[in-house]
Design an enzyme around this catalytic site. Structure first.
Site, PDB file in Angstrom:
ATOM      1  N   LEU A  42      23.107   0.331  18.355  1.00 54.44           N
ATOM      2  CA  LEU A  42      22.793   1.158  19.524  1.00 54.44           C
ATOM      3  C   LEU A  42      21.834   2.295  19.153  1.00 54.44           C
ATOM      4  CD1 LEU A  42      26.423   1.385  20.993  1.00 54.44           C
ATOM      5  CD2 LEU A  42      24.557  -0.010  21.896  1.00 54.44           C
ATOM      6  N   HIS A  75      29.139  -2.488   8.875  1.00 53.14           N
ATOM      7  CA  HIS A  75      28.022  -1.820   9.553  1.00 53.14           C
ATOM      8  C   HIS A  75      28.432  -0.404   9.988  1.00 53.14           C
ATOM      9  CE1 HIS A  75      24.603  -1.897  12.660  1.00 53.14           C
ATOM     10  NE2 HIS A  75      25.329  -0.854  13.019  1.00 53.14           N
TER      11      HIS A  75
END
Ligand code: NI
Length: 162
Positions: A97, A138
């Site tokens: 994002l 991540h």
């Protein structure tokens, strides 16, 4: 709604601090972070770093992934530490994002064990595999100021979103 910060915002490169107070403020941060993740298109994980909060808190939810995968549903990982990374690695597609224009093929351990605290401060440990393990790796990277674009093997593995 809290804004998700994107590159080249330098705050994405800061390391987060350990959470020490498991209080109402932490609960509020968790709720804001979850709302920000749900608002982001296809968001299956988010780190507090991404809303400009340098605290070791990540949320993941692989049950909402477009492609079905083995998962533990909604998880809030506080002070997460990846204790075990299996030797086996897989290459998979990642987006973020905070890096809206790019996707990349990133190598990650296929199996991990992560130790963390929950919102009450209780210590937990979880074994994860495949896509869910990838998402955790991540998100934990975000807490150290690392982005998936740092982990691609070659620049050919980085592709601009069309
Ligand atoms: Ni990300």
């Amino acid at each position: 709604m809290r804004q998700i910060i994107t590159l080249p915002d330098e705050r994405l490169r800061l390391a987060a601090n350990a959470v020490t107070e498991f209080d109402q403020q932490l609960q509020a941060l968790y709720e804001e972070l979850e709302a920000a993740m749900r608002a982001g298109e296809g968001g299956v994980g988010i780190a507090a770093t991404q809303i400009g909060e340098q605290q070791q808190l990540v949320i993941i939810d692989c049950s909402t992934s477009q492609r079905p995968c083995e998962n533990h549903g909604l998880l809030c990982l506080i002070n997460p530490e990846i204790e075990v990374r299996g030797a086996e690695a897989t290459l998979g597609r990642e987006g973020c994002l905070s890096v809206p224009d790019w996707v990349g093929m990133v190598p990650r351990a296929k199996h991990i064990r992560v130790r963390y605290q929950n919102l009450s401060g209780e210590h937990q440990s979880l074994k994860c595999s495949g896509f869910e393990a990838r998402v955790i790796q991540h998100e934990v990277d975000h807490l150290y100021g690392r982005l998936f674009i740092d982990r691609v093997i070659s620049t050919h593995d980085l592709v601009r979103r069309s």
